[in-house]
Enzyme design. Structure first.
Site, PDB file in Angstrom:
ATOM      1  N   LYS A 154       9.942  -3.511  14.974  1.00 27.83           N
ATOM      2  CA  LYS A 154      10.145  -2.111  14.563  1.00 27.83           C
ATOM      3  C   LYS A 154      11.040  -1.375  15.567  1.00 27.83           C
ATOM      4  CE  LYS A 154       7.695  -1.835  10.712  1.00 27.83           C
ATOM      5  NZ  LYS A 154       8.319  -1.515   9.411  1.00 27.83           N
ATOM      6  N   THR A 200       2.273  -9.667   1.448  1.00 29.20           N
ATOM      7  CA  THR A 200       1.041  -8.876   1.607  1.00 29.20           C
ATOM      8  C   THR A 200       0.917  -7.814   0.513  1.00 29.20           C
ATOM      9  OG1 THR A 200       2.136  -7.373   3.173  1.00 29.20           O
ATOM     10  CG2 THR A 200       0.909  -9.220   4.112  1.00 29.20           C
ATOM     11  N   VAL A 214      13.565  -9.571   1.425  1.00 31.62           N
ATOM     12  CA  VAL A 214      14.755  -8.863   1.927  1.00 31.62           C
ATOM     13  C   VAL A 214      15.309  -9.457   3.220  1.00 31.62           C
ATOM     14  CG1 VAL A 214      14.246  -6.691   0.771  1.00 31.62           C
ATOM     15  CG2 VAL A 214      13.357  -7.079   3.084  1.00 31.62           C
ATOM     16  N   ASN A 232       8.348  -9.340  -1.860  1.00 33.45           N
ATOM     17  CA  ASN A 232       8.146 -10.792  -2.030  1.00 33.45           C
ATOM     18  C   ASN A 232       6.660 -11.127  -2.138  1.00 33.45           C
ATOM     19  OD1 ASN A 232       7.294 -10.449   0.591  1.00 33.45           O
ATOM     20  ND2 ASN A 232       8.281 -12.296   1.379  1.00 33.45           N
ATOM     21  N   TYR A 248       5.344  -7.311  15.876  1.00 33.36           N
ATOM     22  CA  TYR A 248       5.479  -6.125  15.008  1.00 33.36           C
ATOM     23  C   TYR A 248       6.175  -5.004  15.777  1.00 33.36           C
ATOM     24  CZ  TYR A 248       3.939  -2.362  11.821  1.00 33.36           C
ATOM     25  OH  TYR A 248       3.883  -1.303  10.945  1.00 33.36           O
ATOM     26  N   THR A 250      -2.784   5.315   8.545  1.00 37.58           N
ATOM     27  CA  THR A 250      -2.885   5.916   7.213  1.00 37.58           C
ATOM     28  C   THR A 250      -3.925   5.144   6.411  1.00 37.58           C
ATOM     29  OG1 THR A 250      -0.557   6.489   7.380  1.00 37.58           O
ATOM     30  CG2 THR A 250      -1.508   6.548   5.175  1.00 37.58           C
ATOM     31  N   GLY A 289      22.990  -2.961   5.461  1.00 37.89           N
ATOM     32  CA  GLY A 289      24.266  -3.437   4.906  1.00 37.89           C
ATOM     33  C   GLY A 289      24.443  -2.930   3.480  1.00 37.89           C
ATOM     34  N   ALA A 322      10.794   2.656   7.571  1.00 37.80           N
ATOM     35  CA  ALA A 322       9.396   2.856   7.951  1.00 37.80           C
ATOM     36  C   ALA A 322       9.204   2.273   9.341  1.00 37.80           C
ATOM     37  CB  ALA A 322       8.477   2.151   6.965  1.00 37.80           C
ATOM     38  N   PHE A 343       0.841  -1.205   0.000  1.00 38.12           N
ATOM     39  CA  PHE A 343       0.000   0.000   0.000  1.00 38.12           C
ATOM     40  C   PHE A 343       0.880   1.260   0.000  1.00 38.12           C
ATOM     41  CE2 PHE A 343      -2.211   2.775   3.370  1.00 38.12           C
ATOM     42  CZ  PHE A 343      -2.854   3.570   2.428  1.00 38.12           C
TER      43      PHE A 343
END
Ligand code: UDP
Length: 311
Positions: free
Chosen positions: A149, A36, A57, A33, A145, A175, A102, A114, A12
Protein backbone atom coordinates in the site's frame (compact mmCIF):
# COMPACT_ATOMS: atom_id res chain seq x y z
CA UNK A 1 -23.61 9.16 -17.62
CA UNK A 2 -20.19 8.66 -15.96
CA UNK A 3 -18.60 5.27 -16.64
CA UNK A 4 -16.70 3.93 -13.63
CA UNK A 5 -14.42 0.95 -12.98
CA UNK A 6 -14.26 -0.52 -9.47
CA UNK A 7 -11.47 -3.06 -9.03
CA UNK A 8 -12.17 -5.41 -6.13
CA UNK A 9 -15.83 -4.60 -6.78
CA UNK A 10 -17.09 -7.94 -5.41
CA UNK A 11 -15.42 -7.41 -2.03
CA UNK A 12 -16.82 -5.94 1.15
CA UNK A 13 -16.05 -2.28 0.40
CA UNK A 14 -16.00 -2.63 -3.39
CA UNK A 15 -19.55 -4.00 -3.53
CA UNK A 16 -20.91 -1.22 -1.31
CA UNK A 17 -19.12 1.27 -3.57
CA UNK A 18 -20.72 -0.27 -6.68
CA UNK A 19 -24.18 0.08 -5.06
CA UNK A 20 -23.50 3.71 -4.18
CA UNK A 21 -22.18 4.61 -7.63
CA UNK A 22 -25.19 2.98 -9.30
CA UNK A 23 -27.45 5.07 -7.02
CA UNK A 24 -25.56 8.17 -8.15
CA UNK A 25 -26.29 7.31 -11.78
CA UNK A 26 -22.92 5.84 -12.85
CA UNK A 27 -22.46 2.98 -15.26
CA UNK A 28 -20.35 0.57 -13.19
CA UNK A 29 -17.82 -2.02 -14.30
CA UNK A 30 -17.00 -4.29 -11.38
CA UNK A 31 -13.72 -6.18 -11.79
CA UNK A 32 -12.66 -8.88 -9.35
CA UNK A 33 -10.82 -12.21 -9.41
CA UNK A 34 -12.87 -13.45 -6.41
CA UNK A 35 -9.78 -14.35 -4.33
CA UNK A 36 -11.42 -12.83 -1.25
CA UNK A 37 -14.46 -11.22 -2.92
CA UNK A 38 -17.67 -13.09 -3.68
CA UNK A 39 -20.43 -13.03 -6.29
CA UNK A 40 -22.88 -13.16 -3.34
CA UNK A 41 -21.98 -9.52 -2.65
CA UNK A 42 -23.18 -8.36 -6.07
CA UNK A 43 -25.95 -10.83 -6.95
CA UNK A 44 -28.63 -8.30 -5.87
CA UNK A 45 -27.25 -5.83 -8.45
CA UNK A 46 -29.76 -6.17 -11.26
CA UNK A 47 -29.12 -2.81 -12.99
CA UNK A 48 -28.42 -2.80 -16.74
CA UNK A 49 -25.77 -0.17 -15.91
CA UNK A 50 -23.75 -2.84 -14.05
CA UNK A 51 -21.30 -5.32 -15.51
CA UNK A 52 -19.05 -7.87 -13.75
CA UNK A 53 -15.70 -8.89 -15.24
CA UNK A 54 -13.72 -11.72 -13.64
CA UNK A 55 -10.13 -10.52 -13.98
CA UNK A 56 -6.99 -10.35 -11.84
CA UNK A 57 -5.77 -6.73 -12.16
CA UNK A 58 -2.21 -7.92 -11.60
CA UNK A 59 -2.51 -8.82 -15.30
CA UNK A 60 -2.90 -6.15 -18.02
CA UNK A 61 -6.36 -4.55 -17.91
CA UNK A 62 -8.05 -4.23 -21.28
CA UNK A 63 -11.29 -2.22 -21.42
CA UNK A 64 -13.16 -0.81 -24.41
CA UNK A 65 -14.75 2.61 -24.36
CA UNK A 66 -14.35 5.61 -22.07
CA UNK A 67 -13.67 5.30 -18.35
CA UNK A 68 -14.33 8.46 -16.33
CA UNK A 69 -13.40 7.15 -12.88
CA UNK A 70 -11.26 4.28 -11.61
CA UNK A 71 -11.52 3.19 -7.97
CA UNK A 72 -8.76 0.68 -7.25
CA UNK A 73 -9.99 -1.43 -4.33
CA UNK A 74 -8.65 -4.87 -5.27
CA UNK A 75 -6.59 -6.40 -2.45
CA UNK A 76 -6.87 -8.87 0.38
CA UNK A 77 -7.46 -6.63 3.40
CA UNK A 78 -7.85 -8.80 6.49
CA UNK A 79 -4.62 -9.76 8.30
CA UNK A 80 -5.41 -13.48 7.98
CA UNK A 81 -6.03 -13.04 4.24
CA UNK A 82 -2.80 -11.26 3.52
CA UNK A 83 -0.88 -13.72 5.65
CA UNK A 84 -2.41 -16.54 3.62
CA UNK A 85 -1.88 -14.75 0.27
CA UNK A 86 1.30 -12.73 0.80
CA UNK A 87 2.48 -12.68 -2.82
CA UNK A 88 -0.90 -11.86 -4.45
CA UNK A 89 -1.20 -9.07 -1.84
CA UNK A 90 2.16 -7.62 -2.85
CA UNK A 91 1.37 -8.06 -6.55
CA UNK A 92 -2.05 -6.43 -6.51
CA UNK A 93 -0.75 -3.43 -4.54
CA UNK A 94 2.23 -2.97 -6.88
CA UNK A 95 1.60 -4.50 -10.35
CA UNK A 96 -2.18 -4.13 -9.98
CA UNK A 97 -1.88 -0.46 -9.08
CA UNK A 98 0.53 0.08 -11.96
CA UNK A 99 -1.97 -1.49 -14.39
CA UNK A 100 -4.89 0.50 -12.98
CA UNK A 101 -2.86 3.73 -13.26
CA UNK A 102 -1.83 2.84 -16.82
CA UNK A 103 -5.50 2.49 -17.70
CA UNK A 104 -6.28 5.83 -15.98
CA UNK A 105 -3.55 7.47 -18.05
CA UNK A 106 -4.84 5.97 -21.30
CA UNK A 107 -8.49 6.80 -20.58
CA UNK A 108 -7.80 10.13 -18.81
CA UNK A 109 -9.79 8.85 -15.82
CA UNK A 110 -9.95 10.30 -12.34
CA UNK A 111 -8.14 7.73 -10.18
CA UNK A 112 -8.73 6.81 -6.53
CA UNK A 113 -6.62 4.27 -4.66
CA UNK A 114 -7.78 2.48 -1.51
CA UNK A 115 -4.90 2.91 0.90
CA UNK A 116 -4.98 2.11 4.58
CA UNK A 117 -4.21 3.18 8.12
CA UNK A 118 -1.64 0.34 7.97
CA UNK A 119 0.71 2.79 6.20
CA UNK A 120 1.17 4.26 9.71
CA UNK A 121 2.23 0.81 11.01
CA UNK A 122 2.48 0.60 14.81
CA UNK A 123 2.20 4.38 15.14
CA UNK A 124 4.44 6.53 17.30
CA UNK A 125 2.15 9.53 16.74
CA UNK A 126 -1.40 9.41 18.05
CA UNK A 127 -3.97 10.12 16.65
CA UNK A 128 -2.62 9.65 13.13
CA UNK A 129 -2.75 12.55 10.73
CA UNK A 130 -1.83 12.42 7.07
CA UNK A 131 1.60 14.02 7.40
CA UNK A 132 2.83 11.29 9.78
CA UNK A 133 5.13 8.94 7.80
CA UNK A 134 4.53 5.85 9.89
CA UNK A 135 6.36 3.09 11.70
CA UNK A 136 6.19 -0.02 9.51
CA UNK A 137 8.26 -3.19 9.80
CA UNK A 138 8.97 -3.94 6.10
CA UNK A 139 10.02 -7.55 6.73
CA UNK A 140 7.39 -8.55 9.30
CA UNK A 141 4.29 -10.61 8.40
CA UNK A 142 2.15 -7.49 7.88
CA UNK A 143 4.83 -5.90 5.68
CA UNK A 144 3.33 -7.55 2.58
CA UNK A 145 0.19 -5.43 2.92
CA UNK A 146 1.66 -2.30 4.48
CA UNK A 147 4.53 -1.95 2.02
CA UNK A 148 2.35 -2.83 -1.00
CA UNK A 149 0.00 0.00 0.00
CA UNK A 150 2.90 2.38 0.64
CA UNK A 151 4.26 1.55 -2.81
CA UNK A 152 0.75 2.04 -4.24
CA UNK A 153 0.65 5.53 -2.72
CA UNK A 154 4.12 6.33 -4.08
CA UNK A 155 3.33 5.23 -7.64
CA UNK A 156 -0.03 7.03 -7.52
CA UNK A 157 1.71 10.30 -6.58
CA UNK A 158 4.32 9.69 -9.31
CA UNK A 159 1.57 9.30 -11.92
CA UNK A 160 -0.08 12.43 -10.56
CA UNK A 161 3.14 14.48 -10.67
CA UNK A 162 4.68 13.05 -13.82
CA UNK A 163 1.63 12.23 -15.97
CA UNK A 164 -0.81 14.76 -14.50
CA UNK A 165 -3.34 12.09 -13.46
CA UNK A 166 -6.09 13.46 -11.22
CA UNK A 167 -5.35 11.04 -8.38
CA UNK A 168 -6.85 10.65 -4.90
CA UNK A 169 -5.60 8.52 -2.02
CA UNK A 170 -7.96 7.41 0.73
CA UNK A 171 -6.40 6.00 3.91
CA UNK A 172 -9.11 3.72 5.20
CA UNK A 173 -9.28 3.00 8.93
CA UNK A 174 -11.05 -0.04 10.44
CA UNK A 175 -14.48 -0.42 8.86
CA UNK A 176 -17.32 -2.84 9.57
CA UNK A 177 -20.74 -3.69 8.23
CA UNK A 178 -22.79 -6.22 6.28
CA UNK A 179 -20.91 -8.32 3.68
CA UNK A 180 -17.85 -8.83 5.84
CA UNK A 181 -17.22 -12.54 5.62
CA UNK A 182 -18.04 -14.68 8.66
CA UNK A 183 -14.50 -16.09 8.53
CA UNK A 184 -12.87 -12.81 7.58
CA UNK A 185 -10.75 -13.03 10.74
CA UNK A 186 -11.02 -9.40 11.76
CA UNK A 187 -12.13 -8.43 15.24
CA UNK A 188 -15.79 -7.53 14.66
CA UNK A 189 -16.67 -10.51 12.41
CA UNK A 190 -14.84 -12.88 14.78
CA UNK A 191 -16.56 -11.53 17.88
CA UNK A 192 -20.01 -11.51 16.25
CA UNK A 193 -19.64 -15.06 14.97
CA UNK A 194 -18.32 -16.24 18.35
CA UNK A 195 -21.04 -14.44 20.34
CA UNK A 196 -23.83 -15.69 18.09
CA UNK A 197 -22.68 -19.32 18.11
CA UNK A 198 -21.83 -19.54 21.82
CA UNK A 199 -18.04 -19.74 21.36
CA UNK A 200 -15.60 -17.81 23.53
CA UNK A 201 -14.56 -14.41 22.17
CA UNK A 202 -10.85 -14.43 21.34
CA UNK A 203 -9.24 -11.16 22.43
CA UNK A 204 -5.64 -11.16 21.27
CA UNK A 205 -3.01 -10.13 23.81
CA UNK A 206 -4.62 -8.52 26.86
CA UNK A 207 -7.21 -6.74 24.70
CA UNK A 208 -5.81 -3.31 25.61
CA UNK A 209 -4.84 -2.40 22.02
CA UNK A 210 -7.16 0.19 20.51
CA UNK A 211 -8.97 0.65 17.20
CA UNK A 212 -11.55 3.13 15.91
CA UNK A 213 -14.39 1.54 13.93
CA UNK A 214 -16.29 3.20 11.09
CA UNK A 215 -19.61 1.95 9.73
CA UNK A 216 -19.44 1.11 6.04
CA UNK A 217 -22.03 3.63 4.78
CA UNK A 218 -20.11 6.49 6.41
CA UNK A 219 -16.90 5.32 4.81
CA UNK A 220 -18.45 5.04 1.34
CA UNK A 221 -19.91 8.55 1.60
CA UNK A 222 -16.45 9.90 2.52
CA UNK A 223 -14.81 8.09 -0.39
CA UNK A 224 -17.36 9.43 -2.86
CA UNK A 225 -16.80 12.98 -1.60
CA UNK A 226 -13.05 12.51 -1.96
CA UNK A 227 -13.51 11.18 -5.51
CA UNK A 228 -15.49 14.30 -6.45
CA UNK A 229 -13.07 16.67 -4.67
CA UNK A 230 -9.91 18.31 -5.99
CA UNK A 231 -7.74 16.81 -3.22
CA UNK A 232 -4.67 15.15 -4.79
CA UNK A 233 -3.04 13.99 -1.55
CA UNK A 234 -3.77 11.31 1.06
CA UNK A 235 -6.92 11.76 3.13
CA UNK A 236 -7.87 9.72 6.22
CA UNK A 237 -11.42 8.41 6.29
CA UNK A 238 -12.51 6.66 9.47
CA UNK A 239 -14.36 7.13 12.71
CA UNK A 240 -12.29 8.86 15.43
CA UNK A 241 -14.14 7.18 18.32
CA UNK A 242 -11.43 4.95 19.78
CA UNK A 243 -11.89 1.94 22.05
CA UNK A 244 -9.94 -1.03 23.31
CA UNK A 245 -10.53 -4.45 21.79
CA UNK A 246 -11.66 -5.59 25.25
CA UNK A 247 -14.37 -2.89 25.19
CA UNK A 248 -15.47 -3.96 21.71
CA UNK A 249 -15.72 -7.60 22.84
CA UNK A 250 -17.83 -6.53 25.86
CA UNK A 251 -20.02 -4.35 23.64
CA UNK A 252 -20.72 -7.29 21.32
CA UNK A 253 -21.52 -9.60 24.24
CA UNK A 254 -23.96 -7.04 25.56
CA UNK A 255 -25.54 -6.26 22.18
CA UNK A 256 -26.04 -9.95 21.34
CA UNK A 257 -27.13 -11.04 24.82
CA UNK A 258 -24.59 -13.86 24.46
CA UNK A 259 -23.40 -15.90 27.45
CA UNK A 260 -19.97 -16.43 25.86
CA UNK A 261 -16.80 -15.53 27.75
CA UNK A 262 -13.81 -13.48 26.64
CA UNK A 263 -10.56 -15.46 26.44
CA UNK A 264 -7.06 -14.11 25.78
CA UNK A 265 -4.86 -15.58 23.08
CA UNK A 266 -1.41 -14.50 21.84
CA UNK A 267 -1.10 -11.12 20.15
CA UNK A 268 -0.10 -11.42 16.47
CA UNK A 269 3.35 -10.08 15.53
CA UNK A 270 3.52 -6.32 14.82
CA UNK A 271 -0.12 -5.78 15.82
CA UNK A 272 -0.49 -1.98 16.17
CA UNK A 273 -1.08 -0.95 19.80
CA UNK A 274 -3.19 2.11 19.07
CA UNK A 275 -5.09 3.53 16.10
CA UNK A 276 -7.27 6.56 15.70
CA UNK A 277 -7.66 8.77 12.63
CA UNK A 278 -7.31 12.50 12.74
CA UNK A 279 -10.10 13.44 10.32
CA UNK A 280 -9.48 17.19 10.27
CA UNK A 281 -8.63 17.13 6.57
CA UNK A 282 -11.82 15.24 5.60
CA UNK A 283 -13.90 17.57 7.77
CA UNK A 284 -12.35 20.64 6.19
CA UNK A 285 -12.10 19.64 2.53
CA UNK A 286 -14.96 17.16 2.18
CA UNK A 287 -17.30 18.50 4.85
CA UNK A 288 -17.49 14.88 5.97
CA UNK A 289 -17.75 13.14 9.30
CA UNK A 290 -19.25 9.84 10.43
CA UNK A 291 -22.97 9.80 11.22
CA UNK A 292 -23.76 6.21 12.22
CA UNK A 293 -23.59 5.41 15.93
CA UNK A 294 -21.78 2.23 16.99
CA UNK A 295 -24.94 0.64 18.49
CA UNK A 296 -26.85 1.22 15.27
CA UNK A 297 -24.05 -0.04 13.01
CA UNK A 298 -23.44 -3.11 15.16
CA UNK A 299 -27.13 -3.99 15.11
CA UNK A 300 -27.30 -3.90 11.30
CA UNK A 301 -24.09 -5.93 11.07
CA UNK A 302 -25.32 -8.44 13.64
CA UNK A 303 -28.62 -8.89 11.73
CA UNK A 304 -26.57 -9.69 8.62
CA UNK A 305 -24.43 -12.20 10.53
CA UNK A 306 -27.53 -13.86 12.05
CA UNK A 307 -28.94 -14.33 8.58
CA UNK A 308 -25.66 -15.75 7.27
CA UNK A 309 -25.31 -18.10 10.25
CA UNK A 310 -28.99 -19.05 10.32
CA UNK A 311 -29.28 -18.24 14.04
N1 UDP B 1 -8.33 -9.05 17.36
C1 UDP B 1 -8.68 -9.76 18.48
N2 UDP B 1 -9.40 -10.90 18.32
C2 UDP B 1 -9.80 -11.37 17.11
C3 UDP B 1 -9.46 -10.62 15.96
C4 UDP B 1 -8.73 -9.48 16.11
O1 UDP B 1 -8.35 -9.37 19.61
O2 UDP B 1 -10.47 -12.43 17.08
C5 UDP B 1 -7.56 -7.80 17.52
C6 UDP B 1 -6.31 -7.70 16.66
O3 UDP B 1 -5.21 -8.29 17.31
C7 UDP B 1 -6.17 -6.20 16.53
C8 UDP B 1 -7.61 -5.70 16.56
O4 UDP B 1 -8.38 -6.74 17.12
O5 UDP B 1 -5.47 -5.66 17.65
C9 UDP B 1 -8.16 -5.37 15.19
O6 UDP B 1 -7.86 -6.45 14.38
P1 UDP B 1 -8.42 -6.61 12.91
O7 UDP B 1 -7.95 -7.92 12.41
O8 UDP B 1 -9.88 -6.36 12.94
O9 UDP B 1 -7.78 -5.42 12.08
P2 UDP B 1 -6.39 -4.62 12.12
O10 UDP B 1 -6.78 -3.32 12.69
O11 UDP B 1 -5.40 -5.33 13.01
O12 UDP B 1 -5.98 -4.59 10.72
Amino acid sequence: MPRTLVTGGAGFLGSHLCDYLLEKGHEVICMDNLLTGSLDNIEHTKSDRFKFINHNVTEYIDLDGPVDYILHFASPASPIDYLEHPIPTLKVGSLGTHNALGLAKKKKSVFLIASTSEVYGDPLVHPQEEDYWGNVNPVGPRGVYDEAKRFAEAITMAYHRYHGIDAKIVRIFNTYGPRMRINDGRAIPNFLKQALTGEDLTAYGDGSQTRSFCYVSDLIEGIYRLLMSDLNEPCNIGNPIEMTIQQMAEKILQASGSKSKIIYTPLPEDDPKVRQPNIGKARKHLDWEPQVKLDEGLKTTMDYFKEQLNV
